[in-house]
Each structure stands twice: as C-alpha cells, then as structure tokens.
Design a protein around this motif. Structure first.
Motif, PDB file in Angstrom:
ATOM      1  N   PHE A  53       0.804  -1.234   0.000  1.00  0.00           N
ATOM      2  CA  PHE A  53       0.000   0.000   0.000  1.00  0.00           C
ATOM      3  C   PHE A  53       0.839   1.288   0.000  1.00  0.00           C
ATOM      4  N   GLY A  54       2.133   1.164   0.215  1.00  0.00           N
ATOM      5  CA  GLY A  54       3.011   2.335   0.181  1.00  0.00           C
ATOM      6  C   GLY A  54       3.364   2.859   1.565  1.00  0.00           C
ATOM      7  N   PHE A  55       4.425   3.663   1.594  1.00  0.00           N
ATOM      8  CA  PHE A  55       4.946   4.210   2.859  1.00  0.00           C
ATOM      9  C   PHE A  55       3.952   5.185   3.500  1.00  0.00           C
ATOM     10  N   GLU A  56       3.266   5.970   2.656  1.00  0.00           N
ATOM     11  CA  GLU A  56       2.332   6.965   3.208  1.00  0.00           C
ATOM     12  C   GLU A  56       1.210   6.299   3.987  1.00  0.00           C
ATOM     13  N   MET A  57       0.727   5.177   3.450  1.00  0.00           N
ATOM     14  CA  MET A  57      -0.343   4.446   4.138  1.00  0.00           C
ATOM     15  C   MET A  57       0.138   4.000   5.521  1.00  0.00           C
ATOM     16  N   MET A  58       1.363   3.486   5.561  1.00  0.00           N
ATOM     17  CA  MET A  58       1.887   3.016   6.852  1.00  0.00           C
ATOM     18  C   MET A  58       2.010   4.178   7.824  1.00  0.00           C
ATOM     19  N   ASP A  59       2.542   5.295   7.352  1.00  0.00           N
ATOM     20  CA  ASP A  59       2.651   6.477   8.223  1.00  0.00           C
ATOM     21  C   ASP A  59       1.275   6.918   8.723  1.00  0.00           C
ATOM     22  N   ASP A  60       0.296   6.917   7.813  1.00  0.00           N
ATOM     23  CA  ASP A  60      -1.059   7.341   8.181  1.00  0.00           C
ATOM     24  C   ASP A  60      -1.634   6.482   9.292  1.00  0.00           C
ATOM     25  N   ILE A  61      -1.516   5.152   9.131  1.00  0.00           N
ATOM     26  CA  ILE A  61      -2.167   4.298  10.143  1.00  0.00           C
ATOM     27  C   ILE A  61      -1.423   4.353  11.482  1.00  0.00           C
ATOM     28  N   ILE A  62      -0.113   4.557  11.437  1.00  0.00           N
ATOM     29  CA  ILE A  62       0.628   4.693  12.710  1.00  0.00           C
ATOM     30  C   ILE A  62       0.209   5.993  13.403  1.00  0.00           C
ATOM     31  N   GLU A  63       0.154   7.078  12.645  1.00  0.00           N
ATOM     32  CA  GLU A  63      -0.207   8.372  13.244  1.00  0.00           C
ATOM     33  C   GLU A  63      -1.619   8.364  13.808  1.00  0.00           C
ATOM     34  N   SER A  64      -2.531   7.718  13.095  1.00  0.00           N
ATOM     35  CA  SER A  64      -3.927   7.729  13.550  1.00  0.00           C
ATOM     36  C   SER A  64      -4.179   6.754  14.698  1.00  0.00           C
ATOM     37  N   SER A  65      -3.264   5.823  14.922  1.00  0.00           N
ATOM     38  CA  SER A  65      -3.526   4.788  15.924  1.00  0.00           C
ATOM     39  C   SER A  65      -3.111   5.185  17.345  1.00  0.00           C
ATOM     40  N   ASN A  66      -2.316   6.250  17.490  1.00  0.00           N
ATOM     41  CA  ASN A  66      -1.913   6.707  18.826  1.00  0.00           C
ATOM     42  C   ASN A  66      -1.363   5.563  19.678  1.00  0.00           C
ATOM     43  N   LEU A  91      -5.816   0.044   9.155  1.00  0.00           N
ATOM     44  CA  LEU A  91      -5.553  -0.285   7.745  1.00  0.00           C
ATOM     45  C   LEU A  91      -6.853  -0.677   7.042  1.00  0.00           C
ATOM     46  N   SER A  92      -7.673  -1.431   7.742  1.00  0.00           N
ATOM     47  CA  SER A  92      -8.952  -1.853   7.181  1.00  0.00           C
ATOM     48  C   SER A  92      -9.830  -0.631   6.881  1.00  0.00           C
ATOM     49  N   GLN A  93      -9.846   0.308   7.817  1.00  0.00           N
ATOM     50  CA  GLN A  93     -10.673   1.509   7.652  1.00  0.00           C
ATOM     51  C   GLN A  93     -10.223   2.322   6.428  1.00  0.00           C
ATOM     52  N   ARG A  94      -8.924   2.440   6.274  1.00  0.00           N
ATOM     53  CA  ARG A  94      -8.409   3.262   5.166  1.00  0.00           C
ATOM     54  C   ARG A  94      -8.504   2.567   3.811  1.00  0.00           C
ATOM     55  N   THR A  95      -8.335   1.255   3.805  1.00  0.00           N
ATOM     56  CA  THR A  95      -8.331   0.545   2.515  1.00  0.00           C
ATOM     57  C   THR A  95      -9.701  -0.018   2.156  1.00  0.00           C
ATOM     58  N   GLN A  96     -10.606  -0.042   3.158  1.00  0.00           N
ATOM     59  CA  GLN A  96     -11.932  -0.664   2.970  1.00  0.00           C
ATOM     60  C   GLN A  96     -11.809  -2.170   2.699  1.00  0.00           C
ATOM     61  N   ILE A  97     -10.700  -2.747   3.096  1.00  0.00           N
ATOM     62  CA  ILE A  97     -10.523  -4.209   2.989  1.00  0.00           C
ATOM     63  C   ILE A  97     -10.888  -4.794   4.358  1.00  0.00           C
ATOM     64  N   PRO A  98     -11.742  -5.825   4.392  1.00  0.00           N
ATOM     65  CA  PRO A  98     -12.140  -6.378   5.694  1.00  0.00           C
ATOM     66  C   PRO A  98     -10.940  -6.868   6.519  1.00  0.00           C
ATOM     67  N   VAL A  99     -11.039  -6.715   7.829  1.00  0.00           N
ATOM     68  CA  VAL A  99      -9.980  -7.170   8.747  1.00  0.00           C
ATOM     69  C   VAL A  99      -9.645  -8.639   8.495  1.00  0.00           C
ATOM     70  N   LYS A 100     -10.688  -9.444   8.273  1.00  0.00           N
ATOM     71  CA  LYS A 100     -10.537 -10.875   8.026  1.00  0.00           C
ATOM     72  C   LYS A 100      -9.567 -11.134   6.849  1.00  0.00           C
ATOM     73  N   THR A 101      -9.762 -10.378   5.768  1.00  0.00           N
ATOM     74  CA  THR A 101      -8.922 -10.541   4.571  1.00  0.00           C
ATOM     75  C   THR A 101      -7.489 -10.083   4.856  1.00  0.00           C
TER      76      THR A 101
END
Lengths: 168, 41
Positions: A53-66, A91-101
């Motif tokens: 998903f790219g570096f930005e996605m990883m940064d986003d989910i880390i920042e939003s997860s506190n 990650l699921s919220q941002r990608t709309q991919i279910p947690v299960k997947t």
C-alpha cells in the motif's frame, strides 16, 4: 526531641502500612494479563503494508492509531498485542478491505518470511501436515530457546487419516 | 486470529505444493478457540 522521634516513628509505620497494603492489593488483584507479541510480527506487518500500500499508508495508520510504542518496533522487542489490533483496524478503515482478509493475507506473508529467515527451525520436513504436527512440539520449543519471553499459541494436532488433519 | 492462522496454513500448503480444503469452526464466542480441519484433495 522525643516527641519528634515518636511522631517520626508513627509516620514511618503509617507509610509502611500503606506501602504493604498497596503491595498486597497489587499482588492479590493484578491487572488483567496483557498479551504480548514479538517485534518481528510488527516489523513484518509494516514491511507488508509498505510493499502493498506504500509508505504513506503506513505512516497514516501509525499516526492515527496513537500507539504507546509510537509505531517504532524492533524485531527482537516485545509489544502489546493490542497495538497490532489497532494497526489492522486502521488499515482496514483506510483501505476498505475487511480485517478478516487483511489478517489472512498477513498470515501468508509471514509464513513466507519465516520459511526464508528461519528455515533451520524446519529441518527435514517434507509436507504441510508434518510441519503442523511439529510446530507445537518442536518448533515452538526452539523459538522459546531464542526468545524465552515469547507468548506462543498452543494447539494440538490429530491425524484423522492420511489426507485429513485436525488442529485445535 | 483464526484468519491469520488460516493464512499461515494456506501458505504452508502452497509451500509444499499441496492442495487442501480448510474448514474453520469457532469453538467459543470470542473465536479464541478454533478447530481447523485440513483435508487434502
């Protein structure tokens, strides 16, 4: 002088009693046990997210997860399981991919990494069933020698017939 | 974490070039206790 000594002695006893009471409460009623994960589970998750998903996605989910760790992990460290839950949910919220997947995809990714980097844990294994049968009895024993604080899942295997295996 | 384990099992089967059906049955409400039945095809 004597009064000071007496009051000093009394206050020392009160403080000692409070300390003992707190210690007793802490030991008799411990907090619910936290579940920890080895850092490699986090570092490999980050690698997978960055590659898919790219570096930005990883940064986003880390920042939003506190996260208590701040999202900084080392492979040999130990971290709270709840941080992984937060990362996967974000990650699921941002990608709309279910947690299960996402969890299933990550399981597949981690297996490939483990087979590549820790192949010495799997000597002379010729089939998936052999591997499953040896994880708890052999492989986890070796893992605990390397990482004594690792919290590993427990399971049993049962061969129903040559083509069927149950894992519980 | 049953889905995570499911991924590990699928990857292991692929690694050994085996095909199988994987049935997952949750044995408790939280899903912390799970039975996998792996049937080679």
């Amino acid at each position: 002088m004597e009064l000071n000594n007496i009051f000093g002695n009394i206050s020392f006893k009160i403080i000692s009693a409070r300390f003992l009471l707190r210690f007793w409460i802490f030991t008799m009623y411990p907090k619910p046990q936290a579940h920890n994960m080895k850092g490699i589970v986090f570092t490999e998750f980050i690698d997978m997210v960055e590659s898919k998903f790219g570096f930005e996605m990883m940064d986003d989910i880390i920042e939003s997860s506190n996260l208590p760790s701040g999202g900084i992990y080392t492979a040999v460290g130990t971290y709270d399981y709840s941080e992984m839950v937060q990362l996967v949910a974000a990650l699921s919220q941002r990608t709309q991919i279910p947690v299960k997947t996402l969890l299933k995809t990550y399981g597949k990714h981690l297996f490939v990494v483990l087979m590549k980097d820790y192949s010495h844990f799997f000597p002379r294994i010729k089939s998936a069933f052999e591997l499953f049968e040896q994880i708890d009895t052999h492989i986890h024993v070796e893992v605990l020698k390397l990482y004594p604080d690792a919290e590993l899942p427990k399971f049993e295997t049962k061969r129903i017939d040559n083509n069927t295996l149950e894992m519980l | 974490m049953a889905d995570f384990a499911d991924g590990l099992i699928e990857a292991a089967l692929e690694h050994y070039n085996e095909k199988a059906n994987i049935e997952i049955v949750k044995l408790n409400e939280s899903g912390s206790l799970v039975k996998f039945t792996i049937s080679k095809v």
